[in-house]
Write an enzyme that holds these catalytic residues in place. Structure first.
Site, PDB file in Angstrom:
ATOM      1  N   ASP A  64      12.834  64.778 125.002  1.00 33.35           N
ATOM      2  CA  ASP A  64      13.637  63.694 125.498  1.00 33.35           C
ATOM      3  C   ASP A  64      12.732  62.534 125.871  1.00 33.35           C
ATOM      4  O   ASP A  64      11.880  62.685 126.448  1.00 33.35           O
ATOM      5  CB  ASP A  64      14.395  64.062 126.901  1.00 33.35           C
ATOM      6  N   SER A 142      15.770  46.284 116.063  1.00 39.71           N
ATOM      7  CA  SER A 142      17.121  45.877 115.434  1.00 39.71           C
ATOM      8  C   SER A 142      17.167  44.392 115.191  1.00 39.71           C
ATOM      9  O   SER A 142      16.517  43.664 115.878  1.00 39.71           O
ATOM     10  CB  SER A 142      18.334  46.316 116.431  1.00 39.71           C
ATOM     11  N   TYR A 155      21.796  46.322 124.749  1.00 38.05           N
ATOM     12  CA  TYR A 155      21.086  46.745 123.726  1.00 38.05           C
ATOM     13  C   TYR A 155      20.299  45.517 123.119  1.00 38.05           C
ATOM     14  O   TYR A 155      19.291  45.695 122.696  1.00 38.05           O
ATOM     15  CB  TYR A 155      22.370  47.170 122.706  1.00 38.05           C
ATOM     16  N   LYS A 159      16.282  45.938 122.872  1.00 36.63           N
ATOM     17  CA  LYS A 159      15.796  45.897 121.535  1.00 36.63           C
ATOM     18  C   LYS A 159      14.659  44.439 121.453  1.00 36.63           C
ATOM     19  O   LYS A 159      13.817  44.451 120.619  1.00 36.63           O
ATOM     20  CB  LYS A 159      16.615  45.802 120.326  1.00 36.63           C
ATOM     21  N   THR A 190      25.134  54.913 110.420  1.00 40.53           N
ATOM     22  CA  THR A 190      24.485  56.103 111.143  1.00 40.53           C
ATOM     23  C   THR A 190      25.589  56.481 112.086  1.00 40.53           C
ATOM     24  O   THR A 190      26.940  55.917 112.418  1.00 40.53           O
ATOM     25  CB  THR A 190      23.357  55.781 111.962  1.00 40.53           C
TER      26      THR A 190
END
Length: 256
Positions: A64, A142, A155, A159, A190
């Site tokens: 992890d 990203s 997010y 990123k 994905t």
């Protein structure tokens, strides 16, 4: 595969159970590397190994990245077993929908733990091993880290942090012989993005993207392999959008 570009190299790919991570593991395996496919879900990792190109050496290891002791132990185990570590691909990542106002604190912290802490922990553990052989790190960011989205506050933040962490590591470790670069995919087919790929979102994306479609995981993996390879030996601190030309736009809609 003695004459393959990564023959004799050892590569760790995090988040290798599916999507970009699995495609990256397969690409390095096809190019002759011994690949350590890392993830939390052992069933997914076994699938990555089972679907690997013939003749490739891909080994599944559960860890992890958000747990510093877990990923550190994994890196140390790889170094002991194989005697080296040449490439770290920090691919593991998660996302959650929401604005600042409606993102739960637990969701926020989970995204930061995987997408930012995980890169920090894995890189910290790997750097001494990479330094010893003149290795490199490729971070999977990203386009959401280079610009904002609606409803992806956590997010976007994570990123964006990864992008500037890439810059910092490139500066700090370049003279130690460790290059650090990043790829920044757009919407890619994905498991992570499956919930986004229903119409009308997909139709809107096709209209917006100059190539008219999402990316395929292998198309991102190919750029990762380039950055990790000899041809990119003087490339450091670079951010490559793998976005079909999306970032070429100034943001206006198509007018003609």
């Amino acid at each position: 595969m003695a004459d393959s570009p990564f023959a004799g190299k050892v590569v760790v790919v995090t988040g290798a159970g599916s999507g970009i991570g699995a495609a990256t593991a397969h690409r390095f395996g096809r190019d002759g590397a011994t690949v350590i496919a890392v993830g939390r879900n052992e069933d997914k990792l076994r699938r990555t190994v089972a679907e690997a190109p013939a003749g490739s050496a891909i080994v599944a290891r559960a860890a992890d990245v958000a747990d510093e002791s877990s990923i550190t132990a994994l890196v140390e185990e790889v170094a002991r077993e194989y005697g080296r570590l040449d490439v770290l691909v920090n691919n593991a990542g998660i996302a959650t929908l929401g604005t600042v106002e409606n993102t739960g604190t637990a969701d926020w912290r989970q995204v930061m733990a995987v997408d930012v802490d995980g890169v920090f922990f894995a890189s910290k553990a790997a750097l001494p091993r990479l330094r010893a052989v003149g290795g490199c790190i490729v971070n999977v960011g990203s386009v959401s880290g280079l610009g904002g989205d609606w409803g992806l506050a956590a997010y976007n933040t994570a990123k964006g942090a990864l992008a500037n962490l890439t810059n910092a590591m490139a500066l700090d470790h370049g003279r130690e012989g460790v290059r650090v670069n990043a790829v920044h995919p757009c919407l890619t087919v994905t498991d992570l993005t499956a919930s986004f790929l229903a119409e009308p979102v997909l139709a809107a994306f096709r209209e917006r993207n100059p190539l008219g479609r999402p990316a395929e995981p292998a198309e991102v993996a190919d750029v990762i392999a380039f950055l990790a390879g000899h041809d990119a030996r003087f490339v450091n601190g670079v951010h490559i959008p793998v976005d079909g030309g999306l970032s070429a736009s100034n943001g206006n809609p198509r007018l003609f």
